[in-house]
Write a protein that holds these residues in place. Structure first.
Motif, PDB file in Angstrom:
ATOM      1  N   THR A 175       0.904  -1.583  -0.105  1.00  0.00           N
ATOM      2  CA  THR A 175       0.157  -0.024  -0.015  1.00  0.00           C
ATOM      3  C   THR A 175       0.593   1.254  -0.025  1.00  0.00           C
ATOM      4  O   THR A 175       0.530   2.305   0.253  1.00  0.00           O
ATOM      5  CB  THR A 175      -1.141   0.334   1.147  1.00  0.00           C
ATOM      6  N   GLY A 176       2.327   1.280  -0.156  1.00  0.00           N
ATOM      7  CA  GLY A 176       3.128   2.265  -0.019  1.00  0.00           C
ATOM      8  C   GLY A 176       3.467   2.422   1.063  1.00  0.00           C
ATOM      9  O   GLY A 176       3.843   3.621   1.702  1.00  0.00           O
ATOM     10  N   GLY A 177       3.350   1.933   2.777  1.00  0.00           N
ATOM     11  CA  GLY A 177       3.660   2.602   3.665  1.00  0.00           C
ATOM     12  C   GLY A 177       5.336   1.221   3.514  1.00  0.00           C
ATOM     13  O   GLY A 177       5.345   0.795   3.044  1.00  0.00           O
ATOM     14  N   LEU A 178       6.374   2.373   4.713  1.00  0.00           N
ATOM     15  CA  LEU A 178       7.432   2.684   4.665  1.00  0.00           C
ATOM     16  C   LEU A 178       7.293   1.817   6.604  1.00  0.00           C
ATOM     17  O   LEU A 178       6.927   1.817   6.983  1.00  0.00           O
ATOM     18  CB  LEU A 178       7.983   3.161   4.530  1.00  0.00           C
ATOM     19  N   TRP A 179       7.696   0.517   6.040  1.00  0.00           N
ATOM     20  CA  TRP A 179       7.963  -0.179   7.822  1.00  0.00           C
ATOM     21  C   TRP A 179       9.814  -0.091   7.784  1.00  0.00           C
ATOM     22  O   TRP A 179      10.615  -0.714   6.957  1.00  0.00           O
ATOM     23  CB  TRP A 179       7.835  -1.974   7.644  1.00  0.00           C
ATOM     24  N   VAL A 180       9.658   0.163   8.721  1.00  0.00           N
ATOM     25  CA  VAL A 180      11.597   0.407   9.458  1.00  0.00           C
ATOM     26  C   VAL A 180      11.792  -0.351  10.743  1.00  0.00           C
ATOM     27  O   VAL A 180      10.947  -0.296  11.875  1.00  0.00           O
ATOM     28  CB  VAL A 180      11.332   1.975  10.062  1.00  0.00           C
ATOM     29  N   ALA A 181      12.991  -0.736  10.723  1.00  0.00           N
ATOM     30  CA  ALA A 181      13.538  -1.880  12.018  1.00  0.00           C
ATOM     31  C   ALA A 181      14.337  -0.996  12.400  1.00  0.00           C
ATOM     32  O   ALA A 181      15.106  -0.377  11.485  1.00  0.00           O
ATOM     33  CB  ALA A 181      14.088  -3.076  11.342  1.00  0.00           C
ATOM     34  N   SER A 182      14.101  -0.219  13.869  1.00  0.00           N
ATOM     35  CA  SER A 182      14.363   0.370  14.905  1.00  0.00           C
ATOM     36  C   SER A 182      15.240  -0.469  16.039  1.00  0.00           C
ATOM     37  O   SER A 182      14.756  -1.296  16.580  1.00  0.00           O
ATOM     38  CB  SER A 182      13.777   1.772  15.359  1.00  0.00           C
ATOM     39  N   GLY A 183      15.841   0.530  16.443  1.00  0.00           N
ATOM     40  CA  GLY A 183      16.347   0.111  17.869  1.00  0.00           C
ATOM     41  C   GLY A 183      15.185  -0.076  19.271  1.00  0.00           C
ATOM     42  O   GLY A 183      15.181  -1.032  20.096  1.00  0.00           O
ATOM     43  N   GLY A 184      14.276   0.153  18.746  1.00  0.00           N
ATOM     44  CA  GLY A 184      13.002   0.941  19.145  1.00  0.00           C
ATOM     45  C   GLY A 184      12.014  -0.468  19.247  1.00  0.00           C
ATOM     46  O   GLY A 184      10.701  -0.802  20.400  1.00  0.00           O
ATOM     47  N   GLY A 185      12.287  -1.093  18.207  1.00  0.00           N
ATOM     48  CA  GLY A 185      10.377  -1.759  17.183  1.00  0.00           C
ATOM     49  C   GLY A 185      10.370  -1.917  16.323  1.00  0.00           C
ATOM     50  O   GLY A 185      11.353  -1.330  15.255  1.00  0.00           O
ATOM     51  N   LEU A 186       9.446  -2.570  16.066  1.00  0.00           N
ATOM     52  CA  LEU A 186       8.707  -2.168  14.441  1.00  0.00           C
ATOM     53  C   LEU A 186       7.753  -1.020  14.278  1.00  0.00           C
ATOM     54  O   LEU A 186       7.297  -1.158  15.591  1.00  0.00           O
ATOM     55  CB  LEU A 186       8.230  -3.513  14.107  1.00  0.00           C
ATOM     56  N   ALA A 187       7.985  -0.517  13.579  1.00  0.00           N
ATOM     57  CA  ALA A 187       7.149   1.031  13.305  1.00  0.00           C
ATOM     58  C   ALA A 187       6.828   1.066  11.547  1.00  0.00           C
ATOM     59  O   ALA A 187       7.333   0.798  10.867  1.00  0.00           O
ATOM     60  CB  ALA A 187       7.838   1.841  13.595  1.00  0.00           C
ATOM     61  N   ARG A 188       4.928   1.135  11.064  1.00  0.00           N
ATOM     62  CA  ARG A 188       4.995   1.585   9.982  1.00  0.00           C
ATOM     63  C   ARG A 188       4.931   3.452   9.723  1.00  0.00           C
ATOM     64  O   ARG A 188       4.237   3.431  10.520  1.00  0.00           O
ATOM     65  CB  ARG A 188       3.816   0.830  10.130  1.00  0.00           C
ATOM     66  N   PHE A 189       5.246   3.389   8.441  1.00  0.00           N
ATOM     67  CA  PHE A 189       5.141   4.810   8.268  1.00  0.00           C
ATOM     68  C   PHE A 189       4.490   5.723   7.509  1.00  0.00           C
ATOM     69  O   PHE A 189       4.644   4.738   6.722  1.00  0.00           O
ATOM     70  CB  PHE A 189       6.631   5.550   8.211  1.00  0.00           C
ATOM     71  N   ASP A 190       3.446   5.908   7.649  1.00  0.00           N
ATOM     72  CA  ASP A 190       2.004   6.279   6.563  1.00  0.00           C
ATOM     73  C   ASP A 190       2.639   8.037   5.721  1.00  0.00           C
ATOM     74  O   ASP A 190       1.938   8.818   6.497  1.00  0.00           O
ATOM     75  CB  ASP A 190       1.037   7.083   6.821  1.00  0.00           C
ATOM     76  N   THR A 200       3.043   4.336  13.468  1.00  0.00           N
ATOM     77  CA  THR A 200       2.839   3.412  13.741  1.00  0.00           C
ATOM     78  C   THR A 200       3.552   1.927  14.769  1.00  0.00           C
ATOM     79  O   THR A 200       4.145   1.862  13.918  1.00  0.00           O
ATOM     80  CB  THR A 200       2.015   2.160  13.330  1.00  0.00           C
ATOM     81  N   ARG A 201       3.484   2.345  15.936  1.00  0.00           N
ATOM     82  CA  ARG A 201       4.642   1.545  16.767  1.00  0.00           C
ATOM     83  C   ARG A 201       4.281   0.155  16.743  1.00  0.00           C
ATOM     84  O   ARG A 201       3.223  -0.119  17.873  1.00  0.00           O
ATOM     85  CB  ARG A 201       5.759   2.733  17.336  1.00  0.00           C
ATOM     86  N   TYR A 202       5.045  -0.729  17.025  1.00  0.00           N
ATOM     87  CA  TYR A 202       4.721  -2.316  17.556  1.00  0.00           C
ATOM     88  C   TYR A 202       5.824  -2.175  18.743  1.00  0.00           C
ATOM     89  O   TYR A 202       7.483  -2.210  18.105  1.00  0.00           O
ATOM     90  CB  TYR A 202       4.808  -3.109  16.467  1.00  0.00           C
ATOM     91  N   ALA A 203       6.466  -2.685  19.708  1.00  0.00           N
ATOM     92  CA  ALA A 203       7.009  -2.613  20.227  1.00  0.00           C
ATOM     93  C   ALA A 203       7.662  -4.514  19.992  1.00  0.00           C
ATOM     94  O   ALA A 203       9.185  -4.077  20.720  1.00  0.00           O
ATOM     95  CB  ALA A 203       6.585  -2.524  22.113  1.00  0.00           C
ATOM     96  N   LYS A 204       6.641  -5.141  20.074  1.00  0.00           N
ATOM     97  CA  LYS A 204       7.520  -6.297  19.662  1.00  0.00           C
ATOM     98  C   LYS A 204       8.374  -6.350  18.433  1.00  0.00           C
ATOM     99  O   LYS A 204       7.533  -5.810  17.523  1.00  0.00           O
ATOM    100  CB  LYS A 204       6.768  -7.258  20.614  1.00  0.00           C
ATOM    101  N   PRO A 205       9.309  -7.146  18.166  1.00  0.00           N
ATOM    102  CA  PRO A 205       9.929  -8.323  18.411  1.00  0.00           C
ATOM    103  C   PRO A 205      11.342  -7.112  19.119  1.00  0.00           C
ATOM    104  O   PRO A 205      11.264  -6.493  18.629  1.00  0.00           O
ATOM    105  CB  PRO A 205      11.209  -8.748  17.674  1.00  0.00           C
ATOM    106  N   ALA A 206      11.762  -7.312  20.190  1.00  0.00           N
ATOM    107  CA  ALA A 206      12.724  -5.818  20.392  1.00  0.00           C
ATOM    108  C   ALA A 206      13.964  -6.516  19.315  1.00  0.00           C
ATOM    109  O   ALA A 206      14.437  -6.978  18.973  1.00  0.00           O
ATOM    110  CB  ALA A 206      13.296  -6.374  21.965  1.00  0.00           C
ATOM    111  N   TYR A 207      14.549  -4.964  19.696  1.00  0.00           N
ATOM    112  CA  TYR A 207      15.857  -4.816  18.946  1.00  0.00           C
ATOM    113  C   TYR A 207      15.709  -5.354  16.858  1.00  0.00           C
ATOM    114  O   TYR A 207      16.509  -6.127  16.493  1.00  0.00           O
ATOM    115  CB  TYR A 207      16.791  -5.612  19.180  1.00  0.00           C
ATOM    116  N   PRO A 208      14.596  -5.588  16.554  1.00  0.00           N
ATOM    117  CA  PRO A 208      14.608  -5.814  14.938  1.00  0.00           C
ATOM    118  C   PRO A 208      15.321  -5.134  14.348  1.00  0.00           C
ATOM    119  O   PRO A 208      15.799  -3.822  14.179  1.00  0.00           O
ATOM    120  CB  PRO A 208      13.026  -5.567  14.575  1.00  0.00           C
TER     121      PRO A 208
END
Length: 1006
Positions: free
Chosen positions: A135-150, A157-165
């Motif tokens: 859909t054009g959303g960007l998923w980023v793996a970060s030190g805080g967890g997984l996140a999707r940017f619109d 939109t942040r997802y705390a799991k899994p840790a440190y992806p």
């Protein structure tokens, strides 16, 4: 000089297991050496993420984007770039290790930062990878967890799991696979649940997964920092990882985002111990490492990033810059006797002659100096491995020619191998494995066999007598042709570089200063082909002939020392010349051979050239294409079974011409810079408009071809100024000075390193606006002003003319008035007085009174008429009584009978005019009355004098015949006189005349 038959390994062979890399580092402008990420945008520019900024590369130079504390709104928030991604809409995104996500405007260079955490130290702003969903959303793996940017809402939109992806990918079912410190998890976005996938395999803890790749077959590849590579069928059940390490060749440490699949399905691994390529179908593993003794090897073993561009070229980011291997390789197998750096040349690698015999053995002679023996290389049995500088290599020595200068090698049609040396002629004894000297008393520089089986040999004068010998080995007979300086009909030069046995049976001799000598063996006579410097047309252009070759059409091709390539037609003796002007890299041609397609291959002093004899197109190859050196040696060339061999001053190489791939991808062309009046300007999109004093500009452009970009070619045209394309070769800018106002279109096209043109190129409109004095509105205003000026001038001239005319008329009128006054005075005072005296005297004669009664009455009438005329010429009371009174008196004097009937009317408050005006009006009225009386025969005459507030009107109306009906010249003359008087007064005169009467109106403004 030694003879070698070798069992050596390529210096830089373009075989299946060998890659040659070009290198980019800080020396070329890269902002920092550690390259963590690589991406190519849709325009074709390459982007490199380093530990000190983001780099945009156009094949020539870098544009660097860095954090700027003074401009945080438009620059990066962190300089360590971990991943680069271009989304489906062409927007470029960069992940940073502490600054969050960034969007880069590729046209303006403006950077917009999007941070996940409230401060930059927040772990959410430490990003490792970017993945775009359907859909054009960007998923980023970060030190805080997984996140999707619109990108539309600019919200995370942040997802705390899994840790440190650190790694993320998506399968065909829409599930996301996330790798990190806790191993691998599968995320279902529909339910928002994470499922951990166990890959411990007996280990104490889950491996740190640093990279994920889902290949075209649905196999999930997982690379770990310490546990090697694992694989899993993402669509299968149960979900189980298996360790993958064919034959134990894979390294254990895989870098972040260090697994990459190219378009051929090969899997590449970025490790700390080099670059590895895996063929999943055969499990074959190839490892590429740094080797500073081998030009074109990796620049560093610590591999950080991998990328295949749209042309198929492969880019490798390391801790020491970028490495690139092209998609279109040149299949040159390069060899050295003793491997050395390309910038270093050893005598052992100075190849003077080489030959591949019928057994597949390659023989060559090199300037080996003190090296004992000769060497050969078994091309059939050899399985080359890379040579290192401390290895002698698998060479086989032939001691029978030890420490001899071997000039030439030749295998005749009887498969006998011959060697020409400084000591004579040698034949190889295959059964004994050594060379045996043939009884010939001279050194041997050249060997060739003619169609009759005669072996021709020649020496190269170095103290010996120069001689060409024809050796009939069958009948043990020899014929010698000597050089005698005084014999102009024989061999004309002592230096012989090559012999050529032609199809006609003639022997052609390449000499060092005598041009081409053509020997007819039947007659023993020589024909000499020499330059004609006073008339170069159809002659050789150089007397130094280095090499000769006869093509299948019987044309003789000569390589010269200074004059390029010469083609001799033996039937006509005419010569066609090809030099650097036709595209050759050098005019020093040292070896010539043709391929199976009829193309000529030329060894020159500046590389290898392919010459198309039909189109005369030249294609050049250099050391960066895989050659061991750019400088070739005289006559060091050989062909066997379609394969060509060449000797250079730093090694030798062989190749099959059919395997040489050209780059067939036309390069994208872009405008990259604009300078107007020495000031940088934003790049135009479609149209650029400049003021008239902004007409000095420089336009920069680039062709996005990254393989040998220095060989890209450009052509540009400013339509409206340039009548045709301007071919600038490698120059990437166009400058124009003092452009005239007008509309133009700048366009540019380019060709890649192999001469494939992008004929469409790119363009933009250019308008140089005219100065205000050249604009249409100014021209219109100037025209209007001119017309107004002309009108004013005409009006002024007319007014001056009228004023002059009035002045002249006034002078005439004044003269007339003065004359009238004089006449009136003379008539009244002199003539009138005289007549009155005469009348009085006649009346005193009583005796004659009756006889004189009639003359006395006539004289009385004459005296009355004279007084009337005198009064009309100048009424004596005019200045005192004024216009109305005098005009009324004149009318009353004319009313002497009942016809015509006069009516005189005045209306309005009477105003006195100046005496001159009143007198002229009076004259006009009298003239009109006289016309009505004398010419129109009017019965009724009305005269009106009307005084208005701003003007006075004189109206004279009669019921006579009218001017047209009277047909009397006097009436027309009187009317002209009236008109001139009215014009003098600037009055309006209206005449309305018809057969029933005339009405004349004169209006005088106060």
């Amino acid at each position: 000089m030694s003879l070698l038959f070798i069992n050596a390994l390529p210096l830089g062979s373009w075989g299946q297991s060998t890659l040659i890399f070009d290198h980019l580092s800080t020396a070329q402008g890269l902002s920092q050496s550690t390259v963590r990420s690589i991406c190519q945008d849709r325009e074709g520019f390459m982007w490199f993420g380093t530990h000190d900024g983001l780099n945009k590369y156009d094949g020539y130079s870098f544009t660097v984007f860095k954090a700027d504390p003074n401009d945080p709104q438009n620059t990066l928030h962190h300089n360590i770039i971990t991943d680069i991604h271009e989304d489906r809409k062409g927007r470029l995104w960069a992940a940073t290790l502490g600054g969050g996500l960034h969007q880069i405007d590729k046209r303006t260079g403006q950077v917009t930062a999007f941070e996940l955490g409230r401060n930059r130290e927040n772990a959410w702003n430490t990003l490792f990878s970017i993945h775009e969903d359907q859909t054009g959303g960007l998923w980023v793996a970060s030190g805080g967890g997984l996140a999707r940017f619109d990108p539309a809402t600019r919200r995370f939109t942040r997802y705390a799991k899994p840790a440190y992806p650190v790694a993320i990918t998506q399968d065909a079912s829409g599930n996301y696979w996330v790798g990190g410190i806790q191993g691998v998890s599968r995320f279902d976005p529909r339910t928002g649940t994470f499922t951990a996938i166990n890959i411990r395999n007996g280990q104490f803890k889950q491996p740190f997964i640093s990279s994920l790749l889902l290949d075209s077959k649905g196999i999930l590849w997982a690379g770990s920092l310490e546990g090697g590579v694992w694989r899993l069928d993402a669509g299968g059940t149960p979900l189980r990882f298996t360790r993958y390490n064919p034959r134990g060749l894979l390294t254990k440490s895989i870098r972040y985002n260090g697994i990459y699949a190219n378009r051929r399905g090969e899997v590449w691994l970025a490790t700390g111990e080099g670059l590895q390529r895996v063929d999943p179908n055969t499990d074959q593993v190839t490892t590429y490492t740094e080797d500073r003794s081998v030009p074109g090897s990796l620049s560093n073993n610590s591999i950080q990033s991998l990328y295949e561009d749209r042309t198929g070229s492969f880019w490798v980011g390391t801790n020491h810059g970028v490495n690139k291997t092209p998609a279109y390789t040149k299949a040159f197998s390069a060899y050295q006797i003793i491997p050395t750096l390309a910038s270093t040349s050893l005598n052992h690698n100075y190849i003077n002659t080489l030959l591949e015999d019928h057994t597949g053995t390659l023989w060559l002679g090199s300037s080996a100096g003190s090296m004992d023996g000769s060497f050969q290389h078994d091309l059939v049995a050899a399985n080359p491995v890379q040579l290192h500088s401390n290895q002698r290599g698998p060479f086989k020595s032939v001691a029978s020619l030890a420490k001899q200068k071997v000039w030439t090698l030749y295998e005749d049609r009887q498969k006998r191998l011959w060697a020409g040396t400084e000591k004579g002629l040698y034949q190889y004894q295959r059964a004994m494995g050594h060379f045996k000297r043939y009884p010939f008393p001279f050194s041997v520089r050249c060997i060739v066999q003619d169609s009759a089986g005669i072996l021709w040999v020649a020496n190269h004068s170095a103290g010996d007598t120069t001689v060409i010998a024809a050796l009939d080995l069958t009948h043990s007979r020899s014929t010698y042709y000597y050089h005698h300086p005084g014999n102009t009909a024989g061999l004309n030069n002592a230096f012989i570089y090559q012999l050529l046995a032609s199809r006609s049976g003639d022997i052609y001799v390449a000499t060092g200063g005598g041009g081409i000598n053509r020997l007819n063996p039947r007659s023993g006579r020589f024909i000499h082909y020499l330059p004609a410097y006073e008339s170069r047309a159809s002659h050789l252009n150089d007397k130094e002939i280095r090499c000769l070759y006869e093509d299948h059409q019987g044309m003789i091709w000569a390589g010269t020392g200074l004059g390029g390539l010469n083609r001799l037609d033996p039937r006509t003796g005419r010569v066609q010349v090809y030099t650097t002007h036709e595209g050759l890299p050098s005019n020093r041609i040292l070896s010539i051979i043709d391929d199976d397609q009829g193309n000529l291959w030329l060894g020159t002093a500046r590389g290898l050239s392919r010459f198309d004899r039909i189109t005369q197109h030249v294609r050049n190859y250099e050391q960066r294409d895989g050659l061991p050196d750019d400088e070739f040696n005289t006559g060091a060339v050989y062909k066997r079974q379609g394969r060509l061999w060449f000797g250079t001053r730093n090694g030798f190489f062989g190749f099959n011409p059919d395997s040489i791939q050209d780059n067939t991808t036309p390069p994208s062309v872009y405008i990259t810079g604009l300078t107007v009046m020495n000031q940088r300007r934003p790049l135009p999109q479609r149209q650029l408009t400049l003021a008239h004093d902004e007409n000095f500009l420089t336009i920069e452009f680039v062709a996005l071809n990254f393989h040998r970009p220095e060989k890209n070619q450009y052509a540009f045209q400013l339509v409206g100024l340039d009548k045709q394309w301007v071919f600038s070769n490698a120059r990437r800018f166009a400058s124009y000075t003092n452009l005239a106002p007008g509309h133009y279109r700048f366009r540019v096209k380019a060709a890649n390193n192999d001469g494939v043109w992008n004929q469409t190129g790119t363009s933009f409109g250019l308008t140089i606006e005219p100065p205000w004095w050249q604009t249409n509105w100014f021209r219109l205003m100037a025209l209007i002003s001119l017309l107004l000026g002309m009108g004013i001038t005409i009006r002024f001239y007319t007014r001056v003319k009228l004023r002059r005319q009035r002045h002249e008329l006034k002078k005439v009128l004044q003269a007339q008035e003065e004359e009238r006054q004089r006449l009136a005075a003379d008539l009244h005072d002199d003539l009138g007085a005289t007549l009155s005296t005469i009348k009085g005297q006649l009346e005193t004669l009583p005796s004659l009174r009756q006889e004189l009664e009639m003359p006395i009455r006539l004289m009385g009438k004459a005296i009355g008429d004279l007084r009337f005329i005198s009064h009309n010429l100048m009424p004596p009371e005019f200045s005192r009584l004024g216009l109305a009174e005098i005009l009324g008196e004149a009318i009353r004097q004319r009313q002497v009978s009942s016809t015509p009937v006069f009516l005189f009317v005045t209306f309005g408050q009477q105003r006195r005019l100046d005496l001159e005006t009143e007198l002229i009006v009076y004259r006009i009225a009298v003239e009109l009355i006289n016309n009505a009386l004398k010419h129109a025969r009017a019965r009724h005459i009305t005269v009106q004098l009307i005084f208005h507030p701003e003007q006075v009107c004189l109206l004279v109306e009669d019921d006579g015949l009218g001017y047209l009906a009277s047909h009397r010249p006097a009436a027309g003359a009187g009317l002209r006189n009236i008109r001139s008087r009215a014009a003098y007064l600037k009055g309006d005169l209206v005449v309305d005349s018809n057969p029933r009467g005339t009405m004349v109106t004169l209006t005088i403004h106060y």
